[in-house]
Design a protein around this motif. Structure first.
Motif, PDB file in Angstrom:
ATOM      1  N   ALA A  15     -22.945 -40.313 100.804  1.00  0.00           N
ATOM      2  CA  ALA A  15     -24.435 -39.755 101.214  1.00  0.00           C
ATOM      3  C   ALA A  15     -24.397 -38.373 101.026  1.00  0.00           C
ATOM      4  N   GLY A  16     -23.398 -37.583 101.472  1.00  0.00           N
ATOM      5  CA  GLY A  16     -23.399 -36.207 101.400  1.00  0.00           C
ATOM      6  C   GLY A  16     -22.899 -35.779  99.800  1.00  0.00           C
ATOM      7  N   ARG A  17     -22.361 -36.328  99.180  1.00  0.00           N
ATOM      8  CA  ARG A  17     -22.043 -36.077  97.708  1.00  0.00           C
ATOM      9  C   ARG A  17     -23.320 -36.438  96.999  1.00  0.00           C
ATOM     10  N   ALA A  18     -24.066 -37.513  97.225  1.00  0.00           N
ATOM     11  CA  ALA A  18     -25.114 -37.796  96.566  1.00  0.00           C
ATOM     12  C   ALA A  18     -26.318 -36.666  96.678  1.00  0.00           C
ATOM     13  N   ALA A  19     -26.122 -36.143  97.741  1.00  0.00           N
ATOM     14  CA  ALA A  19     -27.076 -35.007  97.995  1.00  0.00           C
ATOM     15  C   ALA A  19     -26.735 -33.698  97.411  1.00  0.00           C
ATOM     16  N   GLY A  20     -25.760 -33.837  96.850  1.00  0.00           N
ATOM     17  CA  GLY A  20     -25.014 -32.407  96.229  1.00  0.00           C
ATOM     18  C   GLY A  20     -24.247 -31.509  97.109  1.00  0.00           C
ATOM     19  N   THR A  34     -21.048 -27.512 103.002  1.00  0.00           N
ATOM     20  CA  THR A  34     -22.293 -27.694 102.231  1.00  0.00           C
ATOM     21  C   THR A  34     -22.515 -27.128 101.089  1.00  0.00           C
ATOM     22  N   ARG A  35     -21.251 -26.659 100.480  1.00  0.00           N
ATOM     23  CA  ARG A  35     -21.103 -26.296  99.303  1.00  0.00           C
ATOM     24  C   ARG A  35     -21.268 -27.326  98.269  1.00  0.00           C
ATOM     25  N   PRO A  36     -21.446 -26.793  96.702  1.00  0.00           N
ATOM     26  CA  PRO A  36     -21.583 -27.944  95.822  1.00  0.00           C
ATOM     27  C   PRO A  36     -20.169 -28.501  95.672  1.00  0.00           C
ATOM     28  N   PRO A  37     -20.170 -29.729  95.085  1.00  0.00           N
ATOM     29  CA  PRO A  37     -18.748 -30.473  94.872  1.00  0.00           C
ATOM     30  C   PRO A  37     -17.972 -29.662  94.013  1.00  0.00           C
TER      31      PRO A  37
END
Length: 63
Positions: A15-20, A34-37
């Motif tokens: 879910a966190g990855r899907a949120a960016g 909460t930085r970008p992947p």
């Protein structure tokens, strides 16, 4: 060695990855990156651990 994750931890990470977000957990808990992947440098949680409401970033850590 990688620690085994529960299904709920896997769902949270997805879910966190899907949120960016990178969404890597902070050692000791209560924060997620909460930085970008795929970012370089330390992990940062821009929402949790801020010293005041006007602070830009909260917790940061490296893994």
């Amino acid at each position: 060695m990688t620690a085994q994750r529960t299904p709920s931890e896997e769902a949270s990470r997805a879910a966190g990855r899907a949120a960016g977000y990178c969404w890597a957990p902070r050692p000791g808990g209560r924060a997620r990156c909460t930085r970008p992947p795929g970012h370089t440098g330390p992990h940062v949680d821009y929402y949790n651990g801020r010293s005041s409401v006007t602070a830009v970033a909260g917790y940061s850590w490296s893994q």
